[in-house]
Design an enzyme around this catalytic site. Sequence first.
Site, PDB file in Angstrom:
ATOM      1  N   HIS A   1      -0.285   1.569 -10.361  1.00 20.22           N
ATOM      2  CA  HIS A   1      -1.003   0.695  -9.533  1.00 20.22           C
ATOM      3  C   HIS A   1      -1.805  -0.380 -10.462  1.00 20.22           C
ATOM      4  O   HIS A   1      -3.153  -0.527 -10.204  1.00 20.22           O
ATOM      5  CB  HIS A   1      -2.011   1.541  -8.825  1.00 20.22           C
ATOM      6  CG  HIS A   1      -2.528   0.939  -7.388  1.00 20.22           C
ATOM      7  ND1 HIS A   1      -3.051   1.487  -6.404  1.00 20.22           N
ATOM      8  CD2 HIS A   1      -2.947  -0.409  -7.167  1.00 20.22           C
ATOM      9  CE1 HIS A   1      -3.510   0.876  -5.593  1.00 20.22           C
ATOM     10  NE2 HIS A   1      -3.459  -0.380  -5.844  1.00 20.22           N
TER      11      HIS A   1
ATOM     12  N   ARG B   1       0.811  -1.096   0.044  1.00 20.96           N
ATOM     13  CA  ARG B   1       0.039   0.060   0.031  1.00 20.96           C
ATOM     14  C   ARG B   1       0.879   1.146  -0.033  1.00 20.96           C
ATOM     15  O   ARG B   1       2.006   1.280   0.508  1.00 20.96           O
ATOM     16  CB  ARG B   1      -1.017  -0.111   1.147  1.00 20.96           C
ATOM     17  CG  ARG B   1      -1.841  -1.123   1.346  1.00 20.96           C
ATOM     18  CD  ARG B   1      -2.887  -1.494   0.418  1.00 20.96           C
ATOM     19  NE  ARG B   1      -3.949  -0.507   0.310  1.00 20.96           N
ATOM     20  CZ  ARG B   1      -4.760  -0.230  -0.748  1.00 20.96           C
ATOM     21  NH1 ARG B   1      -4.666  -0.910  -1.735  1.00 20.96           N
ATOM     22  NH2 ARG B   1      -5.751   0.729  -0.657  1.00 20.96           N
TER      23      ARG B   1
END
Length: 308
Positions: free
Chosen positions: A271, A223
């Site tokens: 991402h 993350r």
Amino acid sequence: MNIVYKSEPERGRKWAALLADLVPGASFRQWPEVGNADEVEYLVAWQPPENIMQQFPNLKVLFSVGAGADQFDYASLPPSLPVVRMIEPGLTQGMVEYVTFAVLGLHRDMPRYLHQQREAVWQAHSMRSAADCRIGVMGLGNLGEAVLKPLVAMGFDCGGWNRSPRNLPGVRCWTGEEQLGEFLARTDILICLLPLTASTEGILNADLFRQLPRGASLIQVGRGPQLDHDALLGALDEKHLSAAVIDVTVPEPLPAGHRFWQHPQIWLTPHIASQTQPESAVVALLENIRRFERGETMVGLVDREKGY
């Protein structure tokens, strides 16, 4: 069943078509067209609306559309509302593919060769066998376990670190803060797959990088808030780390002048390491709804005490 989907619209249209084939009688609506809000039982979202229980007073389960569930504001959610993160084969396979690609690229020195290509330099460098390359995965949940399997099969020296004890075939495992230093000291390619919690925010910092062997590299697919950007740049500039593959950042996207964009030792992707696949995600969602309605534990149910 009455489901509302609040995420990327084009993907939602695929979910709608698949659900109509699998459960013709189900009601599936895309935000903000929710129909009668009192009838909504299940919400699938990356970011739910504010005042969720006022919006949907009879909501039974909140499903994350992705593998993470740290984006939810749990203080605003009723303690009794189950929150479930997405665990489905397509998402897992995507992560396995990305991490395998990144490990092989780092193992075979591809960042250096790409830099040489841009500089018109033709120079070979020595290579080592997979058995001499020590892989270390931080976070041995579903994704961590999955990415390690092909790396073990290819002969890499595989290790893993987790908050709680794990036992995985072909993988030496370390547990807890007291064993983190030993794990890092033997890791040549560090892969972060940790969930985001209060204890993992900022964990990829200067102190952690110093504990890795000189010349080690990083693959960050956990993350964004876990990575200290300045610490990574410092470790690369000092040549303590040799390269990094970064898929998650804060913010996303990075600003135009950020050094990650042009740094010769960084591969940066937007991402995309793993994305929920509609075909398998809808099947996983339906199976979890059936589990819930039978009174069984749902796959991916978030433990709010742990944060994942």
